[in-house]
Structures are given as C-alpha cells and as structure tokens.
Scaffold this motif. Sequence first.
Motif, mmCIF file in Angstrom:
data_model
loop_
_atom_site.group_PDB
_atom_site.id
_atom_site.type_symbol
_atom_site.label_atom_id
_atom_site.label_comp_id
_atom_site.label_asym_id
_atom_site.label_seq_id
_atom_site.Cartn_x
_atom_site.Cartn_y
_atom_site.Cartn_z
ATOM 1 N N LEU A 37 15.507 -5.895 4.521
ATOM 2 C CA LEU A 37 16.153 -5.437 3.285
ATOM 3 C C LEU A 37 17.150 -4.318 3.551
ATOM 4 C CD1 LEU A 37 13.137 -5.301 0.763
ATOM 5 C CD2 LEU A 37 14.886 -7.081 0.960
ATOM 6 N N GLY A 38 17.105 -3.783 4.782
ATOM 7 C CA GLY A 38 17.997 -2.684 5.117
ATOM 8 C C GLY A 38 17.642 -1.396 4.405
ATOM 9 N N ILE A 39 16.337 -1.191 4.141
ATOM 10 C CA ILE A 39 15.906 0.013 3.440
ATOM 11 C C ILE A 39 14.745 0.664 4.188
ATOM 12 C CG2 ILE A 39 16.597 -0.889 1.189
ATOM 13 C CD1 ILE A 39 13.622 -1.362 0.578
ATOM 14 N N VAL A 40 14.478 1.896 3.816
ATOM 15 C CA VAL A 40 13.322 2.634 4.332
ATOM 16 C C VAL A 40 12.525 3.129 3.138
ATOM 17 C CG1 VAL A 40 12.574 4.709 5.551
ATOM 18 C CG2 VAL A 40 14.474 3.357 6.465
ATOM 19 N N VAL A 41 11.222 2.863 3.147
ATOM 20 C CA VAL A 41 10.355 3.290 2.048
ATOM 21 C C VAL A 41 9.545 4.500 2.505
ATOM 22 C CG1 VAL A 41 8.502 2.642 0.463
ATOM 23 C CG2 VAL A 41 10.208 0.940 1.159
ATOM 24 N N LYS A 42 9.637 5.577 1.767
ATOM 25 C CA LYS A 42 8.908 6.802 2.060
ATOM 26 C C LYS A 42 7.531 6.745 1.403
ATOM 27 C CE LYS A 42 8.408 11.298 3.080
ATOM 28 N NZ LYS A 42 8.294 11.819 4.461
ATOM 29 N N ALA A 43 6.501 7.042 2.179
ATOM 30 C CA ALA A 43 5.144 7.001 1.641
ATOM 31 C C ALA A 43 4.887 8.229 0.774
ATOM 32 C CB ALA A 43 4.123 6.942 2.777
ATOM 33 N N PRO A 44 4.346 8.043 -0.416
ATOM 34 C CA PRO A 44 3.971 9.188 -1.249
ATOM 35 C C PRO A 44 2.757 9.902 -0.650
ATOM 36 C CG PRO A 44 3.218 7.157 -2.255
ATOM 37 C CD PRO A 44 4.031 6.753 -1.062
ATOM 38 N N ASP A 45 2.492 11.098 -1.119
ATOM 39 C CA ASP A 45 1.372 11.876 -0.587
ATOM 40 C C ASP A 45 0.032 11.165 -0.772
ATOM 41 O OD1 ASP A 45 3.164 13.801 0.132
ATOM 42 O OD2 ASP A 45 2.617 15.225 -1.446
ATOM 43 N N GLU A 46 -0.052 10.310 -1.783
ATOM 44 C CA GLU A 46 -1.324 9.627 -2.059
ATOM 45 C C GLU A 46 -1.649 8.546 -1.026
ATOM 46 O OE1 GLU A 46 0.319 11.362 -5.722
ATOM 47 O OE2 GLU A 46 1.130 9.990 -4.209
ATOM 48 N N PHE A 47 -0.635 8.075 -0.295
ATOM 49 C CA PHE A 47 -0.853 7.014 0.688
ATOM 50 C C PHE A 47 -1.612 7.543 1.899
ATOM 51 C CE2 PHE A 47 0.525 5.118 4.714
ATOM 52 C CZ PHE A 47 0.089 3.809 4.532
ATOM 53 N N MET A 48 -2.522 6.702 2.420
ATOM 54 C CA MET A 48 -3.234 7.052 3.640
ATOM 55 C C MET A 48 -3.404 5.807 4.487
ATOM 56 S SD MET A 48 -6.982 8.775 4.132
ATOM 57 C CE MET A 48 -7.427 9.591 5.667
ATOM 58 N N LEU A 49 -3.274 5.971 5.798
ATOM 59 C CA LEU A 49 -3.491 4.869 6.727
ATOM 60 C C LEU A 49 -4.747 5.142 7.538
ATOM 61 C CD1 LEU A 49 -2.342 2.209 7.914
ATOM 62 C CD2 LEU A 49 -1.207 3.606 9.648
ATOM 63 N N SER A 50 -5.612 4.143 7.595
ATOM 64 C CA SER A 50 -6.833 4.261 8.394
ATOM 65 C C SER A 50 -7.024 2.985 9.189
ATOM 66 C CB SER A 50 -8.048 4.508 7.491
ATOM 67 O OG SER A 50 -9.216 4.692 8.266
ATOM 68 N N ALA B 110 0.826 -1.205 0.000
ATOM 69 C CA ALA B 110 0.000 0.000 0.000
ATOM 70 C C ALA B 110 0.864 1.261 0.000
ATOM 71 C CB ALA B 110 -0.928 -0.009 1.215
ATOM 72 N N VAL B 111 1.952 1.241 0.769
ATOM 73 C CA VAL B 111 2.848 2.396 0.819
ATOM 74 C C VAL B 111 3.477 2.643 -0.547
ATOM 75 C CG1 VAL B 111 4.991 3.306 1.791
ATOM 76 C CG2 VAL B 111 3.335 2.157 3.286
ATOM 77 N N ARG B 112 4.025 1.597 -1.142
ATOM 78 C CA ARG B 112 4.687 1.763 -2.449
ATOM 79 C C ARG B 112 3.711 2.275 -3.515
ATOM 80 N NH1 ARG B 112 9.780 -0.841 -2.460
ATOM 81 N NH2 ARG B 112 9.976 -2.699 -1.119
ATOM 82 N N ALA B 113 2.461 1.815 -3.452
ATOM 83 C CA ALA B 113 1.493 2.136 -4.503
ATOM 84 C C ALA B 113 0.724 3.424 -4.233
ATOM 85 C CB ALA B 113 0.503 0.979 -4.653
ATOM 86 N N GLY B 114 0.921 4.011 -3.052
ATOM 87 C CA GLY B 114 0.138 5.194 -2.720
ATOM 88 C C GLY B 114 -1.327 4.852 -2.565
ATOM 89 N N ALA B 115 -1.604 3.708 -1.961
ATOM 90 C CA ALA B 115 -2.981 3.256 -1.754
ATOM 91 C C ALA B 115 -3.468 3.691 -0.378
ATOM 92 C CB ALA B 115 -3.054 1.733 -1.878
ATOM 93 N N ILE B 116 -4.745 3.452 -0.124
ATOM 94 C CA ILE B 116 -5.294 3.605 1.220
ATOM 95 C C ILE B 116 -5.210 2.249 1.891
ATOM 96 C CG2 ILE B 116 -7.354 4.104 2.591
ATOM 97 C CD1 ILE B 116 -8.269 5.974 0.361
#
Length: 276
Positions: free
Chosen positions: A142-155, A104-110
């Motif tokens: 994986l030793g990485i950090v994924v930044k959420a795009p503005d389109e992503f939302m958590l509910s 969801a984070v990578r895709a900018g999903a809810i």
Amino acid sequence: MAMKCALSEELPVDEYLITEEPYYVPVGNEVEIFTAAYKNLLPVNLKGPTGCGKTRFMEYMAWKLQRPLITIACHEDLTATDLVGRFLIKGESVEWSDGPLTKAVRAGAICYLDEVVEARKDTIVVIHPLTDDRRIIPIDKLGIVVKAPDEFMLSVSYNPGYQSIVKDMKQSTRQRFVAIDFDYPPAELEKQIVAHESKVDENTATQLVEIGQSIRNFKHHGLEEGVSTRLLIYAGKLIQEGIESKEACRIAMAKPITDNPDLQKSIDEIIAAIME
C-alpha cells in the motif's frame, strides 16, 4: 474493464475481546511483570514447555488489561503476507484485506504469536519494526506505514526444549523482547488447577499430578517432553465421563507423548502403581 482498488471493510475487533475472566493461577510474579511490560510498551516472550499455561496466561492478561487478543498460530508455511495483509479480488474490484498482525496494530490489540520459532525466519523479520522504538508496521503493497498506538502489544511464545540449529529464535529477534520463563506449576497448584478444570475430586487430582510428575522424570531418559498440565486435565475429564481411571491415564498421558513401547510400558507401570 478496469478493476477498481479499495480497502475492504474490516470486521470489528470486539469479537477478540475476552469478556469473562479466564481461570488462571499465578505461579510467581508473571502477572506483575507482564503488566509492567505493557505499560512501558515492551514486547514479551513467553518461554516454556508445551501445555504449561502460556496461552491461558495470555487470555487472562488480555482480559485483565481489557484489550482484544488476536492469536496467530505460527507454522513453516506462514508468510509475511499472511501476517500483514493482501489484495483480494471481489467481483470487479480489488480490495485490500488486513492480515491479523496489521489488524491488531490498527485496533490497539494484543497480538500473540504462538510457537514463533515454527515460522520462517524471513517471515519473523516483519515484526522487527514493531519491537523497537519505532513501533511501526510498513505495508509495502500500500506504500504506507502504520504506527502502533500505545494500547498495542506484541507477545510471542516458544518452547526452549525444541531448540535446534534449524528451529531457534535468532539473537536479532530474541533481544527485542523481555522474557518470562514458564514451567509446570508446583504440585499443590497443579492439583488445584487439575481439579478445577476437569472437575475431578481432590484425591483423583492428587493422583493425576503424582503420575505427571513421575513421568516428567523420564525427560532425560529418552522422553522428549514431559507430560503437560493440559494432558493431566484431559485425563481428569475422561475419568469424569466414566472412563476407567487407568485407561484414561494411558489414553491421555502415555500414548500421546511417546510411541516408544519401552517408555509406554514404564509409564503404564507408574499409572498402575499410583492409580490403585
């Protein structure tokens, strides 16, 4: 033979897009509040009893905002790995597979965590970096950090009626969300919803809602939870299929919500009095 490590090809999130408008009747200004939260990158907590429309509301908002909706049903066996992802052995290689939260984070999903308090507290900590100004998800394996795009939302959603010392949302989590209170709709709106969803006539919908409201009065007299709008719709659907109305109400309302014979008898009396 050494095994190769690779990232797996993730399925596209188009399958999570809601292409047709879900039927949802706003009760207050919840649509405007959720939209404002989305525009300002704020996570949202939906609070309310079971079957009052929280999940349908999420589907409606995902459609309205034109974002994919990835829903996670929380339970006590849900682990951080289940949310974030894991390595899978495929043939002679080891592939990384994103969990639903990472996807969801990578895709900018809810991303919607349903009944979040059912999950273990050590699992829920995973969402903390996504619910503050950082808006990131660390993938330690994986030793990485994924930044959420503005389109992503958590509910998230939860039922305050089931609060206890064991199952409750910690303040450190609770105060990361803006909250919208949900409850069963007012009688007139509930009649409209029941009639639309179950296809019963207006008179039957009125009777079903009257039964539901009467049963809810037992909530403080031994009944843990009132009968949901969902169960009223179930009763209507059974009636539409030719099940006798009183029997349909017993099957859909009295029996699912309690095993207490005295409460069932009282509910049967309400059904008999209204469904004359």
